[in-house]
Design an enzyme around this catalytic site. Structure first.
Site, PDB file in Angstrom:
ATOM      1  N   HIS A 185     -55.432 -30.100 -33.431  1.00 49.59           N
ATOM      2  CA  HIS A 185     -55.058 -29.027 -32.546  1.00 49.59           C
ATOM      3  C   HIS A 185     -53.819 -29.193 -32.020  1.00 49.59           C
ATOM      4  O   HIS A 185     -53.183 -30.001 -31.855  1.00 49.59           O
ATOM      5  CB  HIS A 185     -56.017 -29.266 -31.416  1.00 49.59           C
ATOM      6  CG  HIS A 185     -57.351 -28.719 -31.497  1.00 49.59           C
ATOM      7  ND1 HIS A 185     -58.470 -29.238 -31.061  1.00 49.59           N
ATOM      8  CD2 HIS A 185     -57.833 -27.559 -31.927  1.00 49.59           C
ATOM      9  CE1 HIS A 185     -59.547 -28.611 -31.137  1.00 49.59           C
ATOM     10  NE2 HIS A 185     -59.220 -27.648 -31.992  1.00 49.59           N
TER      11      HIS A 185
ATOM     12  N   CYS B  45     -57.419 -31.918 -23.431  1.00 52.75           N
ATOM     13  CA  CYS B  45     -58.803 -31.257 -24.099  1.00 52.75           C
ATOM     14  C   CYS B  45     -59.867 -31.422 -23.212  1.00 52.75           C
ATOM     15  O   CYS B  45     -60.663 -30.303 -23.338  1.00 52.75           O
ATOM     16  CB  CYS B  45     -59.100 -32.484 -25.221  1.00 52.75           C
ATOM     17  SG  CYS B  45     -58.117 -32.502 -26.552  1.00 52.75           S
TER      18      CYS B  45
END
Ligand code: ARG
Length: 702
Positions: free
Chosen positions: A168, A264
Site C-alpha cells: 500500500h 493504517c
C-alpha cells in the site's frame, strides 16, 4: 485539541491474523495476542485523542482487518470514495464502511465492480501541493485513479509500487506538513521516483533506509508538527526533529504482524478542499488486440508482463480461447498508463509482440518531415527486427529494409508511398518520418505453439554437452539444406575461433560451400593468416599448444607481409598464403568484410577503418541471408544482429553465456544460443556434415 481534525478508527475486538494477503502475514496466522493488540491500539487511540477527534466504526465479527480503517475509502471535503478490496478476504468490510460514510453525510462514490482501490491506504493528499498521490501495483488498479480525479475533482499523481512488502502507498510514503515527505524510495519504480523528485524539492524529502521502512516508519499519522509512529531509529527521529517534526512513538508490533501500523489504523475524515485546485489526471487508456497461440506460446503472459513492467496496468476486456490445439486465441486488453510517454513505450512493446493498437485500424501513422539531413524528428518511432506495416492514406504499406534501431522514412512516388527503414544518418531532406506509435503494426507469423520451448532450449545458461550435440545436428542439417538449394549462410567470427583451434574447420566449411559470406574484424584475418604462415595463433604454436619464442611478434610480421602484397587476395595468388579461412574465401570466391576498430594492429590493407563504410558493406553481404552463424565475437555479432530482420536464423556460439543471452534477448524465436567452446563446436559441426555426406552403409558393411 484541534476541533477541525477528525479521525476514524475501529477497535480491535475481532482483530486477528486469519489469512495471508501480504508478506507480513506469512507465518503469523493466529500468532498475535488480542490483549496486547488491544493495549497497543489503545495506546495509539489515547495519543490521537490529544490532537484530534476520534470517531469509531463498529467492529464486525469475521472481518479481522477492519481495524485498518485507512482502507475504508478516501475522503476529500464531503466526498468519500469507498474501497473495493482486491482480496475477497476483505471485501466483506465494504458495506460497513459505506454505511458509515453515508451516515456521516458524505456523498459516497463506488467504483465499478472488479476495479480494485483500497482507499487511503493507496491515496494520500499532499499536505501542501493540493494533489492526491495515488499508488498502484498491488492492491489498487491504475484505472481507479481516473475516477478519483473526477469524483474528488483533484489532480491525481500515480506512483507505481514495486516491492510487495510495501503493497500500500501508506506503507512507504507519508506526506507531511509544509510539503515534507517521509518515504522509502526503493519501494517505487524508477519513473515514480523521478515524479516524486520533480514534485518534492530535495530539502523536503526525508528518504529513509530499509531498517526503518520495515518498522513501518512511513506508516505514520501526521498532525501539525507531530508524527505519530511505531518505534523507529534515533537517527530518523533526529532527522525529523531537525526539520521541526516531533516523533511520538507508540509500539504497534501486534499490527505489523498483519502488515499495518499507525497510519493504517486511522482514516482522516476531515480533508479540506482547496478551491483553486482541480481535476487533472494524465492517466491514458487504449485498447489493443492480440491474436495467436496466446496461452501455449506464453504470448499473453509476455504482453501483460510488458504492460506492468512498463509501469502501466491492464484490464482484459475479452478473451476468446481457441478450442482446438491448433486454433488461435484472441484477446482485447485495455491498457492504462500514468502518462503519454509511458503509454507510447508500452504500446510499442506490445506492437513488437504483434499486438494491434485498436484505434490504429482507423488512423494513419503520424508523419513529420526531416528538417535536417541525418536527424529525425523527436519522438520518431524506433524500428525493430519484426516486419512492420505503416498506415498511410488509409493503406497499409510494408516497410522495406527492416532492421532494428532505425527510423521509418516515407517517400512519395507516383506508384504510391514507399516506407523504408533507415539509419538516422541516412535520413534525407524531403523525407517524412513516422513519429509516435499510431498507425503501425508488426506482422508476425503466428508463433509456434511450442516456440517458447525451442527458444529456451538454448538460452538456458549453460547447454549440456548432449544439448550442444543436438544443436550441432540441427545446424548441420540446415546448413546442408541451404547449401543444396543454393541459399545463403553468413558467418561472423572473432579471433577466438582461431585460438580455439576452429580455423581449419571453418576453412573446410568454406571450401565445401557452406558459407556464402564472412564478416569479421582485423584480428580474425591476422590470426588466421598467422596460423597459415607461421603455425601459431597470437604466438602460440597451434600443434603443441606452447608459446613460441618471439611469437608475440608473429602477427606483426604477418601484417607486414600482407601489406607488401597489397591485400589478402594478392597474397593468396602469390602463394604467400597457402591455407586457412581467408585462403579458402579467396579460392572459392566467398566475399568477406573486415570492420576495423581502435585496437587494431596494422591494420591489414583489407580492413575497412571507415566504420560507416564497414557497416554498409556488412549489411550488403547480409542481404538475403537465411542463416547467420555467430562465432565468439560479441562486437560483430551484436552489430550483425542489429542489421538483421526477424525470420533469419541466428546461431550464436560463445563460451560466455552473457553474449549468448544478449543476442537471444532480441526475442526472435529463430535465434539459438549455444554456450560452448567455439573450436569444439566447429569440429563437431564439420564431423556431422561429413556424416551427412557419407553414403549410408549397411551395418554388415561396417
Ligand atoms: N492485513 C491488511 C491487508 O493486507 C493490512 C492493511 C494495512 N493497511 C494499510 N493502509 N496499509 O490488507
Amino acid at each position: 485539541m484541534t476541533e477541525e481534525i477528525r479521525i476514524l478508527m475501529c477497535a480491535p475486538n475481532h482483530y486477528d491474523v486469519d489469512y495471508v494477503i501480504n508478506p507480513w502475514m506469512e507465518g503469523n496466522i493466529h500468532k498475535s495476542s488480542r490483549d496486547r493488540a488491544t493495549e497497543q491500539w489503545e495506546g495509539l487511540y489515547k495519543i490521537l485523542k490529544e490532537h484530534a477527534i476520534v470517531d469509531l466504526v463498529e467492529p464486525q465479527k469475521g472481518w479481522p482487518d477492519m481495524v485498518f480503517t485507512a482502507n475504508a475509502g478516501v475522503v476529500l471535503g464531503n466526498v468519500a470514495v469507498v474501497s473495493r478490496f482486491y482480496h475477497k478476504e476483505r471485501q466483506g468490510e465494504e458495506p460497513y464502511f459505506k454505511a458509515w460514510f453515508a451516515q456521516q453525510g458524505f456523498t459516497v462514490y463506488e467504483l465499478p465492480k472488479d476495479l480494485p482501490f483500497e482507499g487511503a491506504g493507496d491515496a494520500l493528499l499532499d499536505r501542501e501541493g493540493g494533489w492526491l498521490w495515488a499508488g498502484y501495483g498491488f492492491r489498487s488498479e491504475l484505472d481507479s485513479h481516473a475516477y478519483l480525479a473526477k469524483w474528488l475533482d483533484i489532480e491525481v499523481v500515480s506512483l507505481q509500487l514495486v516491492d510487495d512488502r510495501f503493497y500500500h502507498l501508506d506503507t512507504c510514503f507519508c506526506p507531511l506538513t509544509g510539503g515534507y515527505l517521509l518515504y522509502y524510495p526503493p519501494a517505487f519504480d524508477f519513473y515514480s521516483n523521478r515524479i516524486i523528485e520533480m514534485r518534492v524539492p530535495m530539502e523536503k524529502r526525508i528518504a529513509i533506509g530499509e531498517a526503518d521502512a520495515v518498522k513501518f516508519a512511513c506508516n505514520a499519522v501526521n498532525i501539525g508538527n507531530k508524527v505519530i509512529m511505531n518505534k523507529v531509529s534515533n537517527d530518523l527521529k533526529q532527522r525529523l526533529a531537525s526539520v521541526g517534526f516531533q516523533a511520538i512513538e507508540t509500539t504497534l508490533s501486534e499490527f505489523i504482524k498483519a502488515g499495518g501500523a499507525a497510519k493504517c489504523l486511522t482514516l482522516r475524515t476531515t480533508e479540506p478542499v482547496q478551491v483553486e485546485v482541480h481535476a487533472n489526471t494524465p492517466v491514458e487508456s487504449r485498447v489493443i488486440r492480440l491474436e495467436g497461440h496466446l496461452l501455449d506460446s506464453g504470448l499473453i503472459n509476455r504482453a501483460l508482463d510488458a504492460i506492468v513492467e512498463g509501469g502501466g496496468s491492464f484490464q482484459v476486456l475479452s478473451f476468446e480461447l481457441g478450442e482446438q490445439r491448433q486454433s488461435t486465441s484472441k484477446a482485447e486488453v485495455k491498457v492504462s498508463a500514468p502518462g503519454h510517454s509511458i503509454m507510447e513505450e508500452i504500446v510499442s512493446r506490445l506492437i513488437n509482440l504483434g499486438a494491434v493498437d485498436l484505434p490504429a485500424d482507423e488512423r494513419d501513422a503520424k508523419l513529420e518531415p526531416v528538417l535536417m539531413a541525418g536527424v529525425a524528428p523527436d519522438d520518431f518511432y524506433v524500428t525493430t527486427i519484426y516486419p512492420t506495416e505503416v498506415r498511410i492514406d488509409g493503406e497499409w504499406v510494408r516497410v522495406q529494409n527492416q532492421r532494428m534501431d532505425g527510423a521509418i522514412a516515407i517517400t512519395r512516388t507516383p506508384e504510391g508511398p514507399v516506407a523504408r527503414c533507415k539509419l538516422l544518418r541516412d535520413l534525407a531532406l524531403g523525407e517524412d518520418v513516422v513519429v509516435d506509435v499510431q498507425g503501425l503494426r508488426t506482422v508476425r507469423k503466428p508463433e509456434a505453439r511450442d516456440a517458447k520451448q525451442e527458444f529456451s532450449f538454448m538460452s538456458g545458461s549453460v547447454s549440456s554437452e548432449r544439448r550442444v550435440e543436438l544443436v550441432v545436428e540441427q545446424v548441420a542439417w540446415e546448413l546442408r539444406q541451404i547449401r543444396d538449394r543454393g541459399g545463403k549462410v553468413v558467418v561472423t567470427a572473432g579471433p577466438v575461433a582461431i585460438h580455439t583451434g576452429g580455423g581449419e574447420h571453418l576453412a573446410s566449411l568454406i571450401r565445401d560451400g557452406y558459407v556464402q559470406a564472412l564478416l569479421g574484424g582485423n584480428a580474425i584475418a591476422v590470426h588466421d593468416i598467422e596460423q597459415a604462415m607461421m603455425g601459431t595463433s597470437l604466438g602460440v604454436d597451434m600443434k603443441r599448444g606452447v608459446a613460441v619464442r618471439g611469437g608475440h611478434r608473429h602477427h606483426l610480421k604477418v601484417i607486414n607481409a600482407i601489406r607488401r602484397c597489397g591485400n589478402i587476395a594478392t597474397a593468396v595468388e602469390q602463394g604467400v598464403i597457402t591455407k586457412g579461412i581467408f585462403y579458402e574465401c579467396v579460392k572459392n570466391n566467398v566475399p568477406f568484410s573486415l570492420a576495423g576498430s581502435i585496437r587494431d594492429d596494422g591494420p591489414l590493407p583489407d580492413t575497412q577503418m571507415d566504420l560507416i563504410k564497414a557497416q554498409t558493406e556488412y549489411s550488403r553481404l547480409l542481404d538475403g541471408a537465411e542463416m547467420i552463424l555467430m562465432l565468439s565475437s560479441m562486437l560483430h555479432s551484436i552489430g550483425v544482429g542489429n542489421m538483421t530482420p526477424a525470420g533469419v536464423k541466428m546461431v550464436c556460439v560463445d563460451i560466455n553465456p552473457a553474449v549468448v543471452t544478449k543476442l537471444s534477448d532480441r526475442g526472435s524465436v529463430e535465434s539459438i544460443g549455444v554456450v560452448t567452446d567455439v573450436g569444439l563446436f566447429l569440429s563437431m559441426l564439420v564431423k556431422h556434415l561429413e556424416l551427412l555426406t557419407e553414403p549410408y552403409k549397411l551395418p554388415t558393411q561396417v
